[in-house]
Design an enzyme around this catalytic site. Structure first.
Site, short mmCIF file in Angstrom:
data_model
loop_
_atom_site.label_atom_id
_atom_site.label_comp_id
_atom_site.label_asym_id
_atom_site.label_seq_id
_atom_site.Cartn_x
_atom_site.Cartn_y
_atom_site.Cartn_z
N GLY A 1 0.83 -1.19 0.00
CA GLY A 1 0.00 0.00 0.00
C GLY A 1 0.87 1.24 0.00
N ASP B 1 -8.90 6.14 6.88
CA ASP B 1 -8.85 5.58 5.52
C ASP B 1 -9.77 4.36 5.41
OD1 ASP B 1 -8.10 5.43 2.88
OD2 ASP B 1 -6.28 4.29 3.26
#
Length: 421
Positions: A17, A125
């Site tokens: 990520g 997030d």
């Protein structure tokens, strides 16, 4: 050959990520965990690491069945990492949508949201890619990391803090992100799961962000029982959104506290102190951040005895050996009982061969340094005596034809089992 990072054995790379690579790993007790190794540009930011070290103390307090608990962290050296519970499954972004069991998903996400906010953690997030689906239940991952690593130096290096379409309007406008922004992300994630569409459409990030701030979400197709709640969650005004507790109440989720007591290993904070001191001439703000850090002992669990990975594997090998010993003893005794009347020599040979093999195994155990030496000797003795006893018992209770039929069936089942294994 597997790689080791601290006490963890990295098995395979699961993905990557904006902040790091995630690896499937074994902890010192042989259990699977997820290890997130931070990218070099993130590891080079002393300020971000200082904030992360403080945030980890809070993240450790989040528990429950719908969150991937933070188990450990090490911020030393060139490869700082976080360790979380490994969740086997697929992300919500990769499963068929609309989701069939939408009520179950909504209840699980509401429970996860409450667990985070009760502990004082803001996810920042929350999105379908950060919701793992395992046996129909959602598990939220990567909570707290985005808010802890939200710094100019980190984001300038390429890490994206948040995803357009799931970030709240106040975050896109540069205002502070609180628990209300997580509620917005919760609403957007559930809207996607309910309709199979992005609630603010697709396209360039700037276009999606504009729609989030100035246009209502696309909730066509959302069930009637869920649509009013999602509209409130996706309100542009943070104060108009419901709290996590109110969401759980409206979804019928029992208010169970998942806050865990957590302590931090002194090495985690000490490592960050050292790294921050080394970079103090470049980051004056980091020195103040490090001075505020507390050092408390961190134990990933309440277990006092921690076995190594090698010891755990030895224990597994002992279990497999014992099962094979017992299973082969039962099979040999069945064959010997079937052959006892028509072929007594074959019956005797089978029992003798099995006994000899067990005696050899017992002899190896006597000269080994295995911690299971005593249990192996006891198991070997019982297996020999049991095989002989079962053989005579079966021969006395059943006819030769019946025993032969049993033996043939056992042989076929054993072959099928081995092939399938």
């Amino acid at each position: 050959m597997s790689e080791h990072l601290g006490p963890y054995e990295l098995l395979s790379r699961l993905g990557a990520g904006g902040f790091g690579e995630v690896h499937l790993a074994l902890d010192p007790e042989g259990r699977t965990v997820a290890v997130k190794v931070l990218h070099p540009h993130v590891a080079a930011d002393g300020g971000a690491l200082a904030r992360l070290a403080r945030e980890v103390e809070t993240m450790r307090m989040v528990g429950g069945p719908h969150v991937a608990e933070v188990l450990d962290a090490s911020l030393q050296g060139t490869r700082p990492y976080l360790v979380t519970r490994y969740v086997q499954g697929r992300p919500l972004s990769a499963v068929p949508v609309p989701v069939v069991e939408l009520r179950r998903l909504a209840a699980g996400l509401g429970d996860a949201l409450l667990a985070m906010h009760e502990s004082g953690v803001v996810h920042r997030d929350l999105k379908p890619a950060n919701v793992m689906m395992t046996e129909g239940e959602p598990v939220v991952i990567d909570f707290g990391i985005a808010s802890a690593l939200d710094s100019l130096s980190v984001t300038a290096s390429g890490a994206v803090v948040g995803t357009p379409g799931y970030l709240a309007p106040e975050v896109l406008e540069g205002r502070a992100a609180g628990v209300e922004s997580d509620v917005f992300s919760f609403g957007a994630t559930l809207a996607y799961a309910a309709t199979g569409r992005q609630p603010y459409g697709q396209g360039p990030a700037s276009a999606v962000a504009y729609r989030v701030v100035h246009h209502p979400p696309d909730l066509e197709g959302v069930p009637e029982w869920l649509e009013p709640l999602l509209r409130e969650c996706l309100s542009t005004e943070p104060g108009a959104r419901p709290t996590a507790a109110q969401i759980c109440a409206r979804l019928g989720v029992a208010p169970v506290s998942h806050v865990r007591r957590a302590t931090v290993r002194p090495q985690v904070a000490a490592d960050v102190h050292a790294r921050v001191r080394d970079q103090a001439h470049d980051h004056a703000h980091v020195r103040a951040a490090a001075d505020d850090m507390s050092t408390r002992e961190w134990r990933p669990g309440r277990e006092q005895h921690r076995r190594s990975v090698e010891a755990s594997r030895a224990r597994h090998r002992e279990k497999v050996r014992r099962r094979w010993l017992i299973g082969s003893g039962l099979f040999v005794s069945l064959l010997a009982a079937a052959a006892r009347v028509p072929l007594p020599e074959v019956s005797l040979f089978l029992l003798a061969a099995y006994s000899l093999g067990v005696v050899i195994d017992a002899g190896v155990a006597m000269f080994s340094r295995s911690p299971y030496q005593r249990s192996r000797l006891i198991t070997d003795t019982l297996c020999v005596a049991g095989a002989v006893g079962i053989c005579f018992g079966l021969a006395a209770a059943f006819s030769t034809f019946t025993l032969a039929l049993f033996a043939g069936t056992a042989l076929v089942v054993g072959v099928v089992f081995l092939l399938s294994a």
